[in-house]
Design a protein around this motif. Structure first.
Motif, PDB file in Angstrom:
ATOM      1  N   ARG A 187      49.591 -39.434  33.623  1.00 11.30           N
ATOM      2  CA  ARG A 187      50.669 -40.356  33.993  1.00 11.30           C
ATOM      3  C   ARG A 187      51.504 -40.775  32.786  1.00 11.30           C
ATOM      4  O   ARG A 187      52.607 -41.297  32.950  1.00 11.30           O
ATOM      5  CB  ARG A 187      50.091 -41.603  34.661  1.00 11.30           C
ATOM      6  CG  ARG A 187      49.478 -41.340  36.030  1.00 11.30           C
ATOM      7  CD  ARG A 187      49.115 -42.634  36.713  1.00 11.30           C
ATOM      8  NE  ARG A 187      48.666 -42.418  38.079  1.00 11.30           N
ATOM      9  CZ  ARG A 187      48.359 -43.388  38.928  1.00 11.30           C
ATOM     10  NH1 ARG A 187      48.460 -44.649  38.529  1.00 11.30           N
ATOM     11  NH2 ARG A 187      47.967 -43.119  40.155  1.00 11.30           N
ATOM     12  N   LEU A 188      50.966 -40.554  31.613  1.00  7.42           N
ATOM     13  CA  LEU A 188      51.703 -40.919  30.403  1.00  7.42           C
ATOM     14  C   LEU A 188      52.591 -39.737  30.013  1.00  7.42           C
ATOM     15  O   LEU A 188      52.352 -39.032  29.041  1.00  7.42           O
ATOM     16  CB  LEU A 188      50.724 -41.274  29.284  1.00  7.42           C
ATOM     17  CG  LEU A 188      51.271 -42.125  28.133  1.00  7.42           C
ATOM     18  CD1 LEU A 188      51.804 -43.447  28.648  1.00  7.42           C
ATOM     19  CD2 LEU A 188      50.187 -42.369  27.103  1.00  7.42           C
ATOM     20  N   THR A 189      53.626 -39.526  30.798  1.00  8.08           N
ATOM     21  CA  THR A 189      54.532 -38.401  30.597  1.00  8.08           C
ATOM     22  C   THR A 189      55.531 -38.708  29.487  1.00  8.08           C
ATOM     23  O   THR A 189      55.610 -39.836  28.978  1.00  8.08           O
ATOM     24  CB  THR A 189      55.285 -38.095  31.892  1.00  8.08           C
ATOM     25  OG1 THR A 189      56.077 -39.249  32.242  1.00  8.08           O
ATOM     26  CG2 THR A 189      54.320 -37.788  33.029  1.00  8.08           C
ATOM     27  N   ALA A 190      56.320 -37.696  29.146  1.00 11.98           N
ATOM     28  CA  ALA A 190      57.375 -37.901  28.150  1.00 11.98           C
ATOM     29  C   ALA A 190      58.384 -38.937  28.642  1.00 11.98           C
ATOM     30  O   ALA A 190      58.866 -39.765  27.858  1.00 11.98           O
ATOM     31  CB  ALA A 190      58.066 -36.574  27.852  1.00 11.98           C
ATOM     32  N   HIS A 191      58.699 -38.909  29.930  1.00 12.37           N
ATOM     33  CA  HIS A 191      59.630 -39.898  30.482  1.00 12.37           C
ATOM     34  C   HIS A 191      59.083 -41.316  30.306  1.00 12.37           C
ATOM     35  O   HIS A 191      59.828 -42.248  29.976  1.00 12.37           O
ATOM     36  CB  HIS A 191      59.867 -39.620  31.967  1.00 12.37           C
ATOM     37  CG  HIS A 191      60.677 -38.399  32.221  1.00 12.37           C
ATOM     38  ND1 HIS A 191      61.046 -37.982  33.484  1.00 12.37           N
ATOM     39  CD2 HIS A 191      61.211 -37.479  31.370  1.00 12.37           C
ATOM     40  CE1 HIS A 191      61.754 -36.872  33.399  1.00 12.37           C
ATOM     41  NE2 HIS A 191      61.861 -36.543  32.132  1.00 12.37           N
ATOM     42  N   ARG A 192      57.803 -41.460  30.524  1.00 16.01           N
ATOM     43  CA  ARG A 192      57.212 -42.794  30.413  1.00 16.01           C
ATOM     44  C   ARG A 192      57.185 -43.268  28.965  1.00 16.01           C
ATOM     45  O   ARG A 192      57.391 -44.453  28.685  1.00 16.01           O
ATOM     46  CB  ARG A 192      55.798 -42.774  30.984  1.00 16.01           C
ATOM     47  CG  ARG A 192      55.242 -44.158  31.273  1.00 16.01           C
ATOM     48  CD  ARG A 192      54.079 -44.067  32.210  1.00 16.01           C
ATOM     49  NE  ARG A 192      53.574 -45.370  32.586  1.00 16.01           N
ATOM     50  CZ  ARG A 192      52.562 -45.557  33.429  1.00 16.01           C
ATOM     51  NH1 ARG A 192      51.974 -44.515  33.984  1.00 16.01           N
ATOM     52  NH2 ARG A 192      52.147 -46.771  33.728  1.00 16.01           N
ATOM     53  N   LEU A 193      56.957 -42.366  28.042  1.00 16.26           N
ATOM     54  CA  LEU A 193      56.981 -42.739  26.628  1.00 16.26           C
ATOM     55  C   LEU A 193      58.397 -43.116  26.193  1.00 16.26           C
ATOM     56  O   LEU A 193      58.581 -44.043  25.389  1.00 16.26           O
ATOM     57  CB  LEU A 193      56.440 -41.589  25.782  1.00 16.26           C
ATOM     58  CG  LEU A 193      54.927 -41.347  25.904  1.00 16.26           C
ATOM     59  CD1 LEU A 193      54.536 -40.022  25.270  1.00 16.26           C
ATOM     60  CD2 LEU A 193      54.143 -42.495  25.266  1.00 16.26           C
ATOM     61  N   TRP A 194      59.386 -42.411  26.712  1.00 15.52           N
ATOM     62  CA  TRP A 194      60.771 -42.803  26.432  1.00 15.52           C
ATOM     63  C   TRP A 194      61.056 -44.197  26.983  1.00 15.52           C
ATOM     64  O   TRP A 194      61.789 -44.988  26.365  1.00 15.52           O
ATOM     65  CB  TRP A 194      61.741 -41.792  27.037  1.00 15.52           C
ATOM     66  CG  TRP A 194      61.962 -40.551  26.226  1.00 15.52           C
ATOM     67  CD1 TRP A 194      61.570 -39.288  26.538  1.00 15.52           C
ATOM     68  CD2 TRP A 194      62.637 -40.451  24.967  1.00 15.52           C
ATOM     69  NE1 TRP A 194      61.944 -38.403  25.557  1.00 15.52           N
ATOM     70  CE2 TRP A 194      62.610 -39.094  24.576  1.00 15.52           C
ATOM     71  CE3 TRP A 194      63.255 -41.372  24.130  1.00 15.52           C
ATOM     72  CZ2 TRP A 194      63.177 -38.637  23.395  1.00 15.52           C
ATOM     73  CZ3 TRP A 194      63.829 -40.918  22.943  1.00 15.52           C
ATOM     74  CH2 TRP A 194      63.785 -39.568  22.591  1.00 15.52           C
ATOM     75  N   CYS A 224      64.213 -36.382  28.827  1.00 12.70           N
ATOM     76  CA  CYS A 224      64.005 -37.789  28.466  1.00 12.70           C
ATOM     77  C   CYS A 224      64.475 -38.756  29.544  1.00 12.70           C
ATOM     78  O   CYS A 224      64.335 -39.970  29.374  1.00 12.70           O
ATOM     79  CB  CYS A 224      64.692 -38.116  27.147  1.00 12.70           C
ATOM     80  SG  CYS A 224      66.501 -38.207  27.236  1.00 12.70           S
ATOM     81  N   SER A 225      65.068 -38.262  30.627  1.00  9.05           N
ATOM     82  CA  SER A 225      65.510 -39.032  31.798  1.00  9.05           C
ATOM     83  C   SER A 225      66.692 -39.953  31.520  1.00  9.05           C
ATOM     84  O   SER A 225      67.024 -40.796  32.355  1.00  9.05           O
ATOM     85  CB  SER A 225      64.348 -39.850  32.395  1.00  9.05           C
ATOM     86  OG  SER A 225      63.997 -40.947  31.576  1.00  9.05           O
TER      87      SER A 225
END
Length: 440
Positions: A187-194, A224-225
């Motif tokens: 669940r800790l995707t790149a989008h979530r980190l951004w 990065c959304s």
């Protein structure tokens, strides 16, 4: 989380304003119901501790043996690196590379990049190459297959449970724990980190004022959304935050998806007809196909694992191929209800994509488990590599499909076209509050 920042649905391109959520809540798109973002119950330090734990468990899982088998006084301790090396020595190098990438290198990359990103966000000083690391994580995450490997270990153990004395070693328990840890970390995707970086004020964000320009389109970066204005579809343009290539819609999805589906369908035939492994013993030398392995598990009394292998190795690949064909052929069907059903179908094939790799992992593990010189030996067959390529091609086909095209109001139209400041404000106001629900 600050309000007013924009987020676009990855499945229908609808714009929403990010709104604060309660811990454990999830925002979903009002239009198609796809999850937009979540508010974690874990703080940043909690995620860091979880990743560090996963790295320690990962080391144990790959340093120590998985199981120990004893036949007629001969002992074999099987580990994942040993299985990869034996497969390489058998000249099945493509199979060894695929398994090594999906079960070792890519999960390790996921953990290391995630830890590096979390530490950078926590320090509130992002390195210059942060965007490259996030793009790497974005492309790596779907190919991390440790949970599939764990199920393959269980299947391989059952196959030899009645032929040898089996003892569980530390790596077996480590892989079991690692499966749960990586499932949570997925669940800790790149989008979530951004999003964490946005909340900390470390990176650029999207607001109605920054994207509403006369005659422009609005696109969401897949890496990065970030929602941003683009001049015209088809013109090469990069995301100004992460540098990834921007597209209003994925380019040439029809030809790409059909090419990959046809190639996977062709390879699916030899994958099922050719043997996936060859088993040599003192009294026999037999070839085993995928269905043959299912029948053998059933005869051994492990009907539950037989069903799992049958579903993962036969039903899932066929389901993916048929579902992709339905999505492509049903592109002219319109209406919100139909598109929601198509979105659910697409989510299904995204979820089940990697589980077809089960049989490939089983073959790799058996080469190490059954390595008793002069008594038994398992050699990978040509069907295993073919089946692995089927899995890869169907996953690539799923990634090439663009569900947003089905939500376009009419052929050639864009649901995220911005013509002026006024229409931009109206479009955002229509879906201004992301619906959210409490996760159970």
């Amino acid at each position: 989380m600050a309000g007013g920042w924009l987020v676009a649905c990855q499945h229908c391109a609808t714009l929403h304003a990010r709104t604060p959520l309660e811990p454990g809540a999830m925002a979903t798109c009002r239009r198609c119901g796809y999850p937009l973002y979540r508010q974690s119950t874990l703080p940043l330090d909690g995620w860091i501790a979880l990743v560090l734990t996963a790295l320690a468990v990962f080391a144990i899982a790959n340093i120590f043996p998985i199981i120990e088998l004893d036949i007629a006084g001969m002992t074999v301790r099987a580990s994942l690196p040993n299985a990869l090396w034996l497969t390489w020595q058998q000249d099945h190098r493509l199979l060894s590379i695929m398994t090594g990438m999906f079960a070792f290198w890519l999960p390790l990359t996921q953990l290391l990049v995630t830890l590096w990103a979390l530490l950078a966000i926590r320090s509130r000083r992002l390195p210059a190459d942060f965007r490259y690391g996030m793009r790497l994580l974005h492309h790596t995450l779907p190919w991390s297959m440790v949970p599939v490997l764990m199920l393959a270990i269980m299947v391989a153990m059952v196959k030899f449970a009645g032929l040898a004395r089996v003892s569980l070693e530390p790596a077996m328990w480590a892989f079991a724990v690692l499966t749960f840890l990586l499932t949570g970390l997925s669940r800790l995707t790149a989008h979530r980190l951004w999003q964490y970086a946005e909340d900390a004020g470390l990176v650029a964000t999207a607001t109605p004022e920054t994207i509403a320009h006369e005659g422009t389109f609005v696109a969401s970066c897949e890496a990065c959304s970030l929602v941003q204005g683009v001049s015209q579809d088809g013109i090469a343009q990069s995301c100004y935050r992460c540098g990834a290539r921007l597209h209003l819609r994925k380019p040439n999805p029809t030809s790409r998806v059909w090419a990959l589906v046809i190639a996977a369908s062709i390879l699916y035939v030899p994958a099922n007809l050719l043997p996936v492994m060859r088993v040599r013993t003192l009294t026999s030398d037999t070839m085993h196909t995928i269905l043959g392995g299912v029948i053998e598990l059933w005869r051994l009394g492990s009907w539950d694992l037989a069903v799992i292998v049958f579903v993962a190795s036969v039903v899932v690949p066929l389901t993916k191929l048929l579902a992709l064909a339905i999505l492509m052929l049903g592109g002219r069907w319109r209406g919100a209800l139909v598109q929601r059903q198509r979105t659910r179908l697409y989510e299904l094939i995204e979820f089940i994509g990697q589980w077809s790799m089960l049989d490939v992992f089983v073959v790799i593990l058996l080469t190490a488990i059954a390595n008793f010189p002069g008594i038994s030996q398992v050699i990978a067959g040509p069907g295993a590599a073919s089946f692995g390529m089927v899995v890869i091609l169907t996953m690539l086909a799923t990634m090439s499909y663009d569900p947003r095209r089905g939500w376009d109001r009419r052929p050639g139209a864009r649901s995220n076209t911005i013509q002026s400041d006024a229409t931009a404000a109206a479009a955002i106001d229509t879906y201004s509050e992301a619906s959210y629900k409490r996760q159970v």
